[in-house]
Write a protein that holds these residues in place. Sequence first.
Motif, PDB file in Angstrom:
ATOM      1  N   ALA A  25      12.622  53.160  24.707  1.00 39.89           N
ATOM      2  CA  ALA A  25      12.104  52.445  23.544  1.00 39.89           C
ATOM      3  C   ALA A  25      12.034  50.944  23.818  1.00 39.89           C
ATOM      4  O   ALA A  25      11.085  50.268  23.405  1.00 39.89           O
ATOM      5  N   LEU A  26      13.024  50.436  24.520  1.00 36.84           N
ATOM      6  CA  LEU A  26      13.038  49.012  24.848  1.00 36.84           C
ATOM      7  C   LEU A  26      11.905  48.671  25.815  1.00 36.84           C
ATOM      8  O   LEU A  26      11.238  47.636  25.670  1.00 36.84           O
ATOM      9  N   GLN A  27      11.671  49.522  26.806  1.00 36.34           N
ATOM     10  CA  GLN A  27      10.559  49.295  27.721  1.00 36.34           C
ATOM     11  C   GLN A  27       9.237  49.279  26.972  1.00 36.34           C
ATOM     12  O   GLN A  27       8.372  48.431  27.212  1.00 36.34           O
ATOM     13  N   ASP A  28       9.076  50.210  26.032  1.00 32.61           N
ATOM     14  CA  ASP A  28       7.837  50.286  25.271  1.00 32.61           C
ATOM     15  C   ASP A  28       7.661  49.080  24.366  1.00 32.61           C
ATOM     16  O   ASP A  28       6.531  48.652  24.096  1.00 32.61           O
ATOM     17  N   LEU A  43      13.024  41.881  20.317  1.00 32.37           N
ATOM     18  CA  LEU A  43      13.094  43.240  20.859  1.00 32.37           C
ATOM     19  C   LEU A  43      13.958  44.121  19.979  1.00 32.37           C
ATOM     20  O   LEU A  43      13.654  45.303  19.762  1.00 32.37           O
ATOM     21  N   ALA A  44      15.029  43.568  19.445  1.00 33.14           N
ATOM     22  CA  ALA A  44      15.896  44.336  18.556  1.00 33.14           C
ATOM     23  C   ALA A  44      15.156  44.714  17.275  1.00 33.14           C
ATOM     24  O   ALA A  44      15.252  45.853  16.796  1.00 33.14           O
ATOM     25  N   ALA A  45      14.396  43.776  16.716  1.00 31.41           N
ATOM     26  CA  ALA A  45      13.648  44.061  15.495  1.00 31.41           C
ATOM     27  C   ALA A  45      12.573  45.120  15.738  1.00 31.41           C
ATOM     28  O   ALA A  45      12.332  45.980  14.887  1.00 31.41           O
ATOM     29  N   ALA A  46      11.942  45.060  16.902  1.00 30.35           N
ATOM     30  CA  ALA A  46      10.865  46.004  17.212  1.00 30.35           C
ATOM     31  C   ALA A  46      11.385  47.413  17.421  1.00 30.35           C
ATOM     32  O   ALA A  46      10.708  48.389  17.093  1.00 30.35           O
ATOM     33  N   PRO A  50      20.554  47.398  17.341  1.00 34.31           N
ATOM     34  CA  PRO A  50      21.336  46.176  17.182  1.00 34.31           C
ATOM     35  C   PRO A  50      21.089  45.200  18.337  1.00 34.31           C
ATOM     36  O   PRO A  50      20.803  45.607  19.467  1.00 34.31           O
ATOM     37  N   ASP A  51      21.229  43.892  18.027  1.00 38.58           N
ATOM     38  CA  ASP A  51      21.046  42.877  19.060  1.00 38.58           C
ATOM     39  C   ASP A  51      21.962  43.136  20.250  1.00 38.58           C
ATOM     40  O   ASP A  51      21.549  42.981  21.408  1.00 38.58           O
ATOM     41  N   SER A  52      23.192  43.507  19.974  1.00 36.94           N
ATOM     42  CA  SER A  52      24.165  43.704  21.041  1.00 36.94           C
ATOM     43  C   SER A  52      23.751  44.849  21.966  1.00 36.94           C
ATOM     44  O   SER A  52      23.942  44.782  23.184  1.00 36.94           O
ATOM     45  N   THR A  53      23.173  45.907  21.393  1.00 36.52           N
ATOM     46  CA  THR A  53      22.728  47.041  22.204  1.00 36.52           C
ATOM     47  C   THR A  53      21.564  46.638  23.097  1.00 36.52           C
ATOM     48  O   THR A  53      21.524  46.968  24.288  1.00 36.52           O
ATOM     49  N   VAL A  54      20.611  45.931  22.531  1.00 40.89           N
ATOM     50  CA  VAL A  54      19.456  45.467  23.304  1.00 40.89           C
ATOM     51  C   VAL A  54      19.917  44.559  24.446  1.00 40.89           C
ATOM     52  O   VAL A  54      19.477  44.699  25.588  1.00 40.89           O
ATOM     53  N   HIS A  55      20.803  43.629  24.132  1.00 39.80           N
ATOM     54  CA  HIS A  55      21.296  42.707  25.154  1.00 39.80           C
ATOM     55  C   HIS A  55      22.016  43.464  26.269  1.00 39.80           C
ATOM     56  O   HIS A  55      21.839  43.157  27.460  1.00 39.80           O
ATOM     57  N   ARG A  56      22.802  44.454  25.903  1.00 38.13           N
ATOM     58  CA  ARG A  56      23.547  45.222  26.906  1.00 38.13           C
ATOM     59  C   ARG A  56      22.599  45.997  27.829  1.00 38.13           C
ATOM     60  O   ARG A  56      22.787  46.008  29.053  1.00 38.13           O
ATOM     61  N   ILE A  57      21.574  46.614  27.258  1.00 46.99           N
ATOM     62  CA  ILE A  57      20.610  47.349  28.074  1.00 46.99           C
ATOM     63  C   ILE A  57      19.859  46.409  29.015  1.00 46.99           C
ATOM     64  O   ILE A  57      19.678  46.697  30.206  1.00 46.99           O
ATOM     65  N   LEU A  58      19.441  45.288  28.475  1.00 45.32           N
ATOM     66  CA  LEU A  58      18.696  44.329  29.300  1.00 45.32           C
ATOM     67  C   LEU A  58      19.555  43.826  30.454  1.00 45.32           C
ATOM     68  O   LEU A  58      19.107  43.785  31.611  1.00 45.32           O
TER      69      LEU A  58
END
Length: 273
Positions: A25-28, A43-46, A50-58
């Motif tokens: 989902a993040l790649q998309d 990216l979190a809003a899209a 959560p912001d923390s999850t997006v940051h961790r994946i990135l």
Amino acid sequence: MMSQDQHSGIDSARPARSSHARVFALQDAFTQLPGGDQRVLDLAAATGMPDSTVHRILQSGVPGGAFGQVRRGKYRPGPTIIKAAIHAMAHVPGAATTQGILADLHERTGAAALLFALAPFGGLRRLCTDYAWGQMDPGELGVFAHPLVTHSRSLRTGASGRVILANLPAPLQQLVFDEELPDDAAPGALRDDRALAASLVEIRRSGYAVGREEVVPGWEAVAAPVMWADVAVGSVVLAKPAGELSDLGRLIGHTCRAARMLSEYASCPAPAA
């Protein structure tokens, strides 16, 4: 200015649940958001994560090249994603397949048949990668390599460009709308943004485009998109001197048929022998 009939974005009301689905989902999300480099917050809003999850994946994807951190708080797709895309597109369809389909299109119509591929590096352009002329002599007919075969001008011009542009995600369409029309564009090119946007709506509805002397004065064309899933990766073009696009419905039918065949090879490659 983009058309009002834009492709839908990410459904942020349904955040991905599994860890693998979150990565995808993040790649998309990078393909759906406008602009290039993206903030964690956007990216979190899209994605609805959560912001923390997006940051961790990135951050977990940066060392291996899945994502690139260009400056604090901003990211872009990394080289491993680009490598995977090139690898996938390089294998289907094969050169023999494209030449056979173009040769058949030429034989059925007596027109020049060309295959254009979307070339994103250095800005969105199209490039002719294969063609079937038969016994035609393009030089005698006033057609030269730069404007018709090897040019890399804007997707704003010509049926071959507009049919690709109509089937790209909205953020990529905006990049093209932001460009200036090439100085050497033929008189028939659509110069008004509103007219161009309206043409894209009609192209998506009908599945083809007709160009009246938009690239080479004295030449007209029919084009249909070569699709991979819901995104255009190129276009098939049938070109004839102006005034020779008679029986237009038949020519459109043959062009769309060739494009569908190439799209099927791209989406569902034939199994290895």
